[in-house]
Design a protein around this motif. Structure first.
Motif, PDB file in Angstrom:
ATOM      1  N   GLU A   8     -10.297   4.042 -16.977  1.00  0.00           N
ATOM      2  CA  GLU A   8      -8.925   4.045 -17.499  1.00  0.00           C
ATOM      3  C   GLU A   8      -8.918   3.773 -19.002  1.00  0.00           C
ATOM      4  O   GLU A   8      -8.159   4.397 -19.741  1.00  0.00           O
ATOM      5  CB  GLU A   8      -8.083   2.984 -16.775  1.00  0.00           C
ATOM      6  N   ARG A   9      -9.766   2.853 -19.447  1.00  0.00           N
ATOM      7  CA  ARG A   9      -9.795   2.491 -20.865  1.00  0.00           C
ATOM      8  C   ARG A   9     -10.469   3.550 -21.727  1.00  0.00           C
ATOM      9  O   ARG A   9      -9.960   3.920 -22.789  1.00  0.00           O
ATOM     10  CB  ARG A   9     -10.524   1.157 -21.039  1.00  0.00           C
ATOM     11  N   TRP A  10     -11.648   4.047 -21.297  1.00  0.00           N
ATOM     12  CA  TRP A  10     -12.472   4.900 -22.145  1.00  0.00           C
ATOM     13  C   TRP A  10     -12.302   6.391 -21.868  1.00  0.00           C
ATOM     14  O   TRP A  10     -12.685   7.215 -22.687  1.00  0.00           O
ATOM     15  CB  TRP A  10     -13.941   4.507 -22.018  1.00  0.00           C
ATOM     16  N   ARG A  11     -11.813   6.755 -20.689  1.00  0.00           N
ATOM     17  CA  ARG A  11     -11.475   8.110 -20.301  1.00  0.00           C
ATOM     18  C   ARG A  11     -12.617   9.134 -20.417  1.00  0.00           C
ATOM     19  O   ARG A  11     -12.430  10.225 -20.957  1.00  0.00           O
ATOM     20  CB  ARG A  11     -10.240   8.566 -21.057  1.00  0.00           C
ATOM     21  N   PRO A  12     -13.795   8.825 -19.869  1.00  0.00           N
ATOM     22  CA  PRO A  12     -14.844   9.849 -19.854  1.00  0.00           C
ATOM     23  C   PRO A  12     -14.435  10.993 -18.933  1.00  0.00           C
ATOM     24  O   PRO A  12     -13.704  10.780 -17.959  1.00  0.00           O
ATOM     25  CB  PRO A  12     -16.060   9.108 -19.289  1.00  0.00           C
ATOM     26  N   HIS A  13     -14.887  12.198 -19.252  1.00  0.00           N
ATOM     27  CA  HIS A  13     -14.563  13.348 -18.407  1.00  0.00           C
ATOM     28  C   HIS A  13     -15.239  13.206 -17.046  1.00  0.00           C
ATOM     29  O   HIS A  13     -14.628  13.430 -16.011  1.00  0.00           O
ATOM     30  CB  HIS A  13     -14.996  14.646 -19.108  1.00  0.00           C
ATOM     31  N   TRP A  14     -16.515  12.832 -17.054  1.00  0.00           N
ATOM     32  CA  TRP A  14     -17.284  12.615 -15.829  1.00  0.00           C
ATOM     33  C   TRP A  14     -17.895  11.220 -15.846  1.00  0.00           C
ATOM     34  O   TRP A  14     -18.318  10.737 -16.896  1.00  0.00           O
ATOM     35  CB  TRP A  14     -18.452  13.603 -15.719  1.00  0.00           C
ATOM     36  N   ILE A  15     -17.987  10.600 -14.678  1.00  0.00           N
ATOM     37  CA  ILE A  15     -18.801   9.408 -14.466  1.00  0.00           C
ATOM     38  C   ILE A  15     -19.894   9.824 -13.494  1.00  0.00           C
ATOM     39  O   ILE A  15     -19.602  10.331 -12.404  1.00  0.00           O
ATOM     40  CB  ILE A  15     -17.989   8.230 -13.906  1.00  0.00           C
ATOM     41  N   ALA A  16     -21.136   9.621 -13.905  1.00  0.00           N
ATOM     42  CA  ALA A  16     -22.283   9.959 -13.058  1.00  0.00           C
ATOM     43  C   ALA A  16     -22.884   8.666 -12.529  1.00  0.00           C
ATOM     44  O   ALA A  16     -23.485   7.899 -13.293  1.00  0.00           O
ATOM     45  CB  ALA A  16     -23.320  10.739 -13.858  1.00  0.00           C
ATOM     46  N   ILE A  17     -22.710   8.417 -11.255  1.00  0.00           N
ATOM     47  CA  ILE A  17     -23.242   7.207 -10.639  1.00  0.00           C
ATOM     48  C   ILE A  17     -24.650   7.502 -10.144  1.00  0.00           C
ATOM     49  O   ILE A  17     -24.872   8.447  -9.391  1.00  0.00           O
ATOM     50  CB  ILE A  17     -22.316   6.716  -9.515  1.00  0.00           C
ATOM     51  N   LEU A  18     -25.583   6.679 -10.601  1.00  0.00           N
ATOM     52  CA  LEU A  18     -27.004   6.900 -10.345  1.00  0.00           C
ATOM     53  C   LEU A  18     -27.448   6.130  -9.103  1.00  0.00           C
ATOM     54  O   LEU A  18     -28.004   5.045  -9.193  1.00  0.00           O
ATOM     55  CB  LEU A  18     -27.819   6.497 -11.569  1.00  0.00           C
ATOM     56  N   GLY A  19     -27.167   6.704  -7.955  1.00  0.00           N
ATOM     57  CA  GLY A  19     -27.577   6.100  -6.693  1.00  0.00           C
ATOM     58  C   GLY A  19     -26.501   6.261  -5.640  1.00  0.00           C
ATOM     59  O   GLY A  19     -25.435   5.673  -5.758  1.00  0.00           O
ATOM     60  N   VAL A  20     -26.777   7.076  -4.641  1.00  0.00           N
ATOM     61  CA  VAL A  20     -25.774   7.354  -3.608  1.00  0.00           C
ATOM     62  C   VAL A  20     -25.474   6.112  -2.773  1.00  0.00           C
ATOM     63  O   VAL A  20     -24.316   5.886  -2.390  1.00  0.00           O
ATOM     64  CB  VAL A  20     -26.175   8.572  -2.741  1.00  0.00           C
ATOM     65  N   THR A  21     -26.465   5.288  -2.500  1.00  0.00           N
ATOM     66  CA  THR A  21     -26.228   4.081  -1.696  1.00  0.00           C
ATOM     67  C   THR A  21     -25.300   3.124  -2.432  1.00  0.00           C
ATOM     68  O   THR A  21     -24.390   2.546  -1.829  1.00  0.00           O
ATOM     69  CB  THR A  21     -27.573   3.398  -1.345  1.00  0.00           C
ATOM     70  N   ALA A  22     -25.507   2.959  -3.735  1.00  0.00           N
ATOM     71  CA  ALA A  22     -24.640   2.091  -4.531  1.00  0.00           C
ATOM     72  C   ALA A  22     -23.220   2.655  -4.578  1.00  0.00           C
ATOM     73  O   ALA A  22     -22.239   1.910  -4.470  1.00  0.00           O
ATOM     74  CB  ALA A  22     -25.196   1.933  -5.939  1.00  0.00           C
ATOM     75  N   TYR A  23     -23.097   3.968  -4.732  1.00  0.00           N
ATOM     76  CA  TYR A  23     -21.769   4.591  -4.742  1.00  0.00           C
ATOM     77  C   TYR A  23     -21.061   4.343  -3.419  1.00  0.00           C
ATOM     78  O   TYR A  23     -19.879   3.975  -3.392  1.00  0.00           O
ATOM     79  CB  TYR A  23     -21.875   6.094  -5.019  1.00  0.00           C
ATOM     80  N   ARG A  24     -21.766   4.561  -2.323  1.00  0.00           N
ATOM     81  CA  ARG A  24     -21.162   4.353  -1.000  1.00  0.00           C
ATOM     82  C   ARG A  24     -20.625   2.935  -0.858  1.00  0.00           C
ATOM     83  O   ARG A  24     -19.527   2.730  -0.348  1.00  0.00           O
ATOM     84  CB  ARG A  24     -22.197   4.623   0.093  1.00  0.00           C
ATOM     85  N   ALA A  25     -21.404   1.945  -1.307  1.00  0.00           N
ATOM     86  CA  ALA A  25     -20.996   0.542  -1.194  1.00  0.00           C
ATOM     87  C   ALA A  25     -19.855   0.200  -2.145  1.00  0.00           C
ATOM     88  O   ALA A  25     -18.882  -0.459  -1.758  1.00  0.00           O
ATOM     89  CB  ALA A  25     -22.190  -0.371  -1.452  1.00  0.00           C
TER      90      ALA A  25
END
Length: 185
Positions: free
Chosen positions: A114-131
């Motif tokens: 919300e603050r920085w407004r990147p076009h994409w956020i790439a989360i490095l790790g599917v397990t971490a994203y799921r949690a």
């Protein structure tokens, strides 16, 4: 001159340190690690442990014109790229993080979006994203649900401990995101 390699004492002192984000407004991609490892916290550079494949994958995928050294992390901003983490505190292993820390990290990441407004956020790790986002069936690639105003893409964890993906496989996954991030809508 060789970069300083942290000693055992340096690594022990790095526990619970916070590594500052490499971030600016309106980035093309904000890469989001799980949390800093002790080696990264001790050096002050993201993905600094020898054997981490973030920097090679970033280059081989076409995001950068040469392979950056972790000490060059601020030059990512010149390419519209940045780095943050789901959980700020450093630890020896991501497995030390609690589900509550990961969930709080998801909330904090949305606030950063919300603050920085990147076009994409790439989360490095599917397990971490799921949690972090309570998406137990999520897979790699673009996600349906945004993080605030930002689209989300899940990439494999580039840690050398992730034996499921070799460097060529990581670079291919990163390249899919690069292609998508080149197509701003």
């Amino acid at each position: 001159m060789k970069p300083h390699r942290p000693t055992k004492a340096d690594l022990a002192a790095a526990a619970d340190l916070i590594l500052p984000d490499v971030i600016a407004p309106d980035l093309r991609v904000l890469f989001c690690g799980i949390n800093p490892g002790l080696y990264s916290a001790a050096t002050g550079h993201h993905f600094a442990r020898p054997g981490n494949r973030f920097w090679p994958a970033l280059h081989r995928s076409g995001f950068t014109d040469h392979q950056l050294d972790p000490a060059e992390q601020l030059s990512l901003l010149d390419n519209g790229l940045g780095i943050t983490n789901l959980v700020d505190r450093a630890s020896a292993r991501a497995a030390e993080l609690t589900p509550a820390e990961l969930a709080a990290g998801g909330v904090a990441l949305v606030a950063k979006a919300e603050r920085w407004r990147p076009h994409w956020i790439a989360i490095l790790g599917v397990t971490a994203y799921r949690a972090a986002f309570r998406r137990p069936k999520a897979t790699l690639g673009p996600q349906e649900d945004p993080a605030g105003p930002s689209r989300v893409w899940v990439l494999p964890n580039p840690s050398g401990l992730n034996a499921h993906f070799q460097i060529a496989d990581l670079a291919k996954e990163f390249a899919h995101l690069r292609t998508a991030s080149d197509q701003r809508n």
